[in-house]
Scaffold this motif. Sequence first.
Motif, PDB file in Angstrom:
ATOM      1  N   SER A  92      37.541  47.503  15.313  1.00 48.53           N
ATOM      2  CA  SER A  92      37.263  48.251  14.092  1.00 48.53           C
ATOM      3  C   SER A  92      37.635  49.713  14.281  1.00 48.53           C
ATOM      4  O   SER A  92      37.416  50.294  15.336  1.00 48.53           O
ATOM      5  N   LYS A  93      38.190  50.277  13.262  1.00 51.02           N
ATOM      6  CA  LYS A  93      38.594  51.679  13.353  1.00 51.02           C
ATOM      7  C   LYS A  93      37.402  52.598  13.148  1.00 51.02           C
ATOM      8  O   LYS A  93      37.334  53.674  13.683  1.00 51.02           O
ATOM      9  N   VAL A 138      35.949  47.590   8.608  1.00 57.57           N
ATOM     10  CA  VAL A 138      35.112  46.394   8.609  1.00 57.57           C
ATOM     11  C   VAL A 138      33.744  46.590   7.932  1.00 57.57           C
ATOM     12  O   VAL A 138      33.255  45.701   7.246  1.00 57.57           O
ATOM     13  N   ASP A 139      33.144  47.757   8.075  1.00 53.10           N
ATOM     14  CA  ASP A 139      31.825  47.981   7.478  1.00 53.10           C
ATOM     15  C   ASP A 139      31.884  48.000   5.960  1.00 53.10           C
ATOM     16  O   ASP A 139      30.959  47.551   5.280  1.00 53.10           O
ATOM     17  N   PHE A 140      32.954  48.531   5.445  1.00 51.99           N
ATOM     18  CA  PHE A 140      33.128  48.549   3.988  1.00 51.99           C
ATOM     19  C   PHE A 140      33.505  47.155   3.477  1.00 51.99           C
ATOM     20  O   PHE A 140      33.020  46.695   2.455  1.00 51.99           O
ATOM     21  N   ARG A 141      34.393  46.506   4.216  1.00 53.70           N
ATOM     22  CA  ARG A 141      34.797  45.148   3.845  1.00 53.70           C
ATOM     23  C   ARG A 141      33.560  44.244   3.790  1.00 53.70           C
ATOM     24  O   ARG A 141      33.387  43.444   2.879  1.00 53.70           O
ATOM     25  N   ARG A 174      30.940  53.383  -1.922  1.00 53.41           N
ATOM     26  CA  ARG A 174      32.094  53.956  -1.238  1.00 53.41           C
ATOM     27  C   ARG A 174      33.158  52.884  -0.999  1.00 53.41           C
ATOM     28  O   ARG A 174      34.350  53.113  -1.163  1.00 53.41           O
ATOM     29  N   ALA A 175      32.704  51.708  -0.612  1.00 58.33           N
ATOM     30  CA  ALA A 175      33.631  50.603  -0.362  1.00 58.33           C
ATOM     31  C   ALA A 175      34.421  50.271  -1.624  1.00 58.33           C
ATOM     32  O   ALA A 175      35.628  50.037  -1.583  1.00 58.33           O
TER      33      ALA A 175
END
Lengths: 194, 91
Positions: A92-93, A138-141, A174-175
Motif C-alpha cells: 500500500s502506498k 487501499v484504505d480509501f478503496r 474523501r474516498a
Amino acid sequence: MSEEKTKQQYTDIEKEQIFDKEFLPHISSMYNFAYRLTFDEDDAKDLVQETYLKAYRFLNSFQQGTNAKAWLFRILKNSFINDFRKKSKQPSKVDYQEVEAFYNSESVDVSMTTDLRVETVQHMIGDEVSSALNALAVDFRTVIILCDLEGFTYEEMAKILDIPIGTVRSRLHRARNLLKEKLQAYAKSMGYNK
Amino acid sequence: MATNLLDWLRQSFSGQNDCEKCLELLELIMDGEASPEEEKLFHKHIDACLPCYETYNLEASIKKLLQTKLKRKQVPDDLIQKIRSKIRSTA
C-alpha cells in the motif's frame, strides 16, 4: 468491544453448523473483497482461506445470531494488514496513520464540485469503474467496497476497521471525492466531457 | 450529535436555504444512515434547489455505477473444499 465479553462453548457439531450456515454463505463477498485488496487470485484465495481458518479457530468468541459477515470481514481485513500486506505484491502506498493525519477532522468537508455529469457516469463500463476504484489507496478503496458494494452500515464499518464512525464518514467522503477525480480524468481522456 | 445536527438543520432549513448543510447530509441520505426527519428536510431542500439536486444525482449515480457495473469474481471451485480439509487436518 462489548460483544467480546462472553465466550461461547460450542460443541463440534454446533461449530460445523455455524461454519456452514453463517460463515460459508459469505464466501463470495469475502473472495471479492480479498481480490480487490490484493489484485491477485492466488493471494485472494490464501487470504480467504486464512480468514476462514481463523474464524473457525476463534469460533468461541463468535456469538451466534450476531453479524457474521462483519465479523468475517474484520478478520479478513486484519489478516490483510498484519500478515499479508508485508508479503503482498501490491504494497500500500498510503498507510492508515498517514491517511488520517492528512484529513482527520470532525467536520466533513463539503466540497463536491466537479464537472462530471450523470450521463457520463451512466455510460461508463465495468473496466473503467474498476480501474478507477483500483487506483485508490487501499484504505480509501476499502471504505467504498464496504459501503457501496457490500452495503455495511457506518457502525459495522467502524467495527470492521476499528475506527470511530466520524472517521468512517470522513474517510468515505474523501474516498468518494478521489474516486470522482479518477472517473473525471477518465471521462476527459475518453473525450466524454467537453 | 444527532440532536444537535437536527436542531441546526431545522434552523437552517426553515430559513432560506443552506446548500452546505444539504451537502453534508447527502452521503447520509445516500447510504441510508439519515433519520426520517433528516430525509424529509433534505428532500424538501433539493426539491427547490437545482444545484444540490444535481449533486445528489451525480453522487447517487456513481454509487449505482459501482453496484451495477463492477464484475464480481467467481469463487474458485476448490476453495471451500480446501478450507474444509485444512480445518479437518488442524482440528
